[in-house]
Design a protein around this motif. Structure first.
Motif, PDB file in Angstrom:
ATOM      1  N   MET A  25      -8.801   8.796   0.365  1.00  0.00           N
ATOM      2  CA  MET A  25      -9.561   8.951  -0.871  1.00  0.00           C
ATOM      3  C   MET A  25     -11.059   9.019  -0.624  1.00  0.00           C
ATOM      4  N   GLY A  26     -11.481   8.651   0.586  1.00  0.00           N
ATOM      5  CA  GLY A  26     -12.906   8.665   0.908  1.00  0.00           C
ATOM      6  C   GLY A  26     -13.667   7.523   0.262  1.00  0.00           C
ATOM      7  N   ILE A  27     -13.013   6.368   0.105  1.00  0.00           N
ATOM      8  CA  ILE A  27     -13.651   5.201  -0.494  1.00  0.00           C
ATOM      9  C   ILE A  27     -13.432   3.989   0.409  1.00  0.00           C
ATOM     10  N   THR A  28     -14.120   2.911   0.109  1.00  0.00           N
ATOM     11  CA  THR A  28     -13.950   1.683   0.890  1.00  0.00           C
ATOM     12  C   THR A  28     -12.690   0.956   0.438  1.00  0.00           C
ATOM     13  N   THR A  29     -12.200   0.076   1.294  1.00  0.00           N
ATOM     14  CA  THR A  29     -11.018  -0.710   0.914  1.00  0.00           C
ATOM     15  C   THR A  29     -11.353  -1.653  -0.238  1.00  0.00           C
ATOM     16  N   GLY A  30     -12.592  -2.108  -0.314  1.00  0.00           N
ATOM     17  CA  GLY A  30     -13.005  -2.964  -1.433  1.00  0.00           C
ATOM     18  C   GLY A  30     -12.922  -2.230  -2.759  1.00  0.00           C
ATOM     19  N   THR A  31     -13.415  -1.007  -2.772  1.00  0.00           N
ATOM     20  CA  THR A  31     -13.348  -0.189  -3.984  1.00  0.00           C
ATOM     21  C   THR A  31     -11.895   0.108  -4.332  1.00  0.00           C
ATOM     22  N   LEU A  32     -11.089   0.402  -3.309  1.00  0.00           N
ATOM     23  CA  LEU A  32      -9.674   0.688  -3.539  1.00  0.00           C
ATOM     24  C   LEU A  32      -8.957  -0.525  -4.118  1.00  0.00           C
ATOM     25  N   THR A  33      -9.279  -1.710  -3.630  1.00  0.00           N
ATOM     26  CA  THR A  33      -8.630  -2.929  -4.125  1.00  0.00           C
ATOM     27  C   THR A  33      -8.813  -3.062  -5.632  1.00  0.00           C
ATOM     28  N   VAL A  34     -10.014  -2.789  -6.111  1.00  0.00           N
ATOM     29  CA  VAL A  34     -10.287  -2.848  -7.553  1.00  0.00           C
ATOM     30  C   VAL A  34      -9.429  -1.821  -8.287  1.00  0.00           C
ATOM     31  N   GLN A  35      -9.352  -0.586  -7.740  1.00  0.00           N
ATOM     32  CA  GLN A  35      -8.543   0.468  -8.355  1.00  0.00           C
ATOM     33  C   GLN A  35      -7.065   0.093  -8.378  1.00  0.00           C
ATOM     34  N   LEU A  58      -0.307   9.121  -2.964  1.00  0.00           N
ATOM     35  CA  LEU A  58       0.909   8.332  -2.761  1.00  0.00           C
ATOM     36  C   LEU A  58       2.160   9.154  -3.067  1.00  0.00           C
ATOM     37  N   GLY A  59       2.090   9.989  -4.091  1.00  0.00           N
ATOM     38  CA  GLY A  59       3.232  10.830  -4.438  1.00  0.00           C
ATOM     39  C   GLY A  59       3.565  11.836  -3.345  1.00  0.00           C
ATOM     40  N   GLY A  60       2.547  12.316  -2.670  1.00  0.00           N
ATOM     41  CA  GLY A  60       2.754  13.298  -1.610  1.00  0.00           C
ATOM     42  C   GLY A  60       3.065  12.698  -0.258  1.00  0.00           C
ATOM     43  N   ASN A  61       2.708  11.418  -0.064  1.00  0.00           N
ATOM     44  CA  ASN A  61       2.848  10.794   1.251  1.00  0.00           C
ATOM     45  C   ASN A  61       3.787   9.602   1.297  1.00  0.00           C
ATOM     46  N   GLY A  62       4.130   9.054   0.147  1.00  0.00           N
ATOM     47  CA  GLY A  62       4.931   7.838   0.133  1.00  0.00           C
ATOM     48  C   GLY A  62       4.058   6.604   0.290  1.00  0.00           C
ATOM     49  N   ASP A  63       4.706   5.459   0.475  1.00  0.00           N
ATOM     50  CA  ASP A  63       3.977   4.196   0.604  1.00  0.00           C
ATOM     51  C   ASP A  63       2.969   4.270   1.747  1.00  0.00           C
ATOM     52  N   MET A  64       1.807   3.653   1.528  1.00  0.00           N
ATOM     53  CA  MET A  64       0.741   3.689   2.532  1.00  0.00           C
ATOM     54  C   MET A  64       0.066   2.337   2.635  1.00  0.00           C
ATOM     55  N   ARG A  65      -0.521   2.082   3.785  1.00  0.00           N
ATOM     56  CA  ARG A  65      -1.393   0.913   3.947  1.00  0.00           C
ATOM     57  C   ARG A  65      -2.643   1.148   3.116  1.00  0.00           C
ATOM     58  N   MET A  66      -3.224   0.061   2.632  1.00  0.00           N
ATOM     59  CA  MET A  66      -4.439   0.163   1.826  1.00  0.00           C
ATOM     60  C   MET A  66      -5.533   0.911   2.598  1.00  0.00           C
ATOM     61  N   LYS A  67      -5.689   0.598   3.866  1.00  0.00           N
ATOM     62  CA  LYS A  67      -6.736   1.234   4.672  1.00  0.00           C
ATOM     63  C   LYS A  67      -6.523   2.739   4.761  1.00  0.00           C
ATOM     64  N   GLU A  68      -5.276   3.164   4.962  1.00  0.00           N
ATOM     65  CA  GLU A  68      -4.968   4.598   5.045  1.00  0.00           C
ATOM     66  C   GLU A  68      -5.273   5.304   3.726  1.00  0.00           C
ATOM     67  N   LEU A  69      -4.880   4.681   2.633  1.00  0.00           N
ATOM     68  CA  LEU A  69      -5.121   5.269   1.320  1.00  0.00           C
ATOM     69  C   LEU A  69      -6.618   5.367   1.048  1.00  0.00           C
ATOM     70  N   ALA A  70      -7.358   4.329   1.371  1.00  0.00           N
ATOM     71  CA  ALA A  70      -8.812   4.350   1.174  1.00  0.00           C
ATOM     72  C   ALA A  70      -9.444   5.486   1.974  1.00  0.00           C
ATOM     73  N   GLU A  71      -9.004   5.669   3.207  1.00  0.00           N
ATOM     74  CA  GLU A  71      -9.547   6.752   4.037  1.00  0.00           C
ATOM     75  C   GLU A  71      -9.246   8.111   3.429  1.00  0.00           C
TER      76      GLU A  71
END
Length: 137
Positions: A56-66, A41-54
């Protein structure tokens, strides 16, 4: 060319870098996935959850918990996407930006330390190798 030596050397570097990262993150009181999200996020700015999950190489469900944990810790905030009301953007708070800057400085210090005996042309060559290797993932 000794392919075994190259492979083992890459793995050794990865293990040493991972150990360094774990020690730095532990000292800061955050989890490694949290710091990875902060770095992205610091390097890219605001992101959609799906983009961030991709990224990070994790699912959106796992990302939601994080993200829930990171929001409670004051590192990130969720925002409605202006053009797509179905999407949620995640961005760093001021505290998250501070963590990003601090962690980024540690990375710069490590890079400086590891390449202190390299010439500028060797650093450029190393950079090009890493960029080519990263593009293969």
């Amino acid at each position: 060319m000794n392919k075994d030596l190259l492979s083992h050397t890459i793995v050794e570097f990865y293990e040493k870098l991972s150990s360094w990262e774990m020690a730095v993150v532990k000292d800061a009181g955050h989890s490694l996935p949290q710091i990875h999200a902060v770095e992205i996020l610091g390097g890219n700015g605001d992101m959609r959850m799906k983009e961030l999950a991709e990224k990070m190489g994790i699912t959106t469900g796992t990302l939601t918990v994080q993200i829930d944990k990171m929001e409670q810790a004051g590192l990130v905030a969720r925002k409605a996407h202006q053009q797509d009301r179905r999407s949620i953007l995640v961005g760093l708070t001021e505290q998250g930006q501070a963590v990003y800057r601090e962690h980024d400085q540690l990375h710069h210090g490590l890079s400086d330390q590891l390449t202190a005996k390299f010439s500028d042309s060797e650093r450029e060559l190393l950079l090009s190798f890493f960029q080519r290797m990263n593009s293969e993932f």
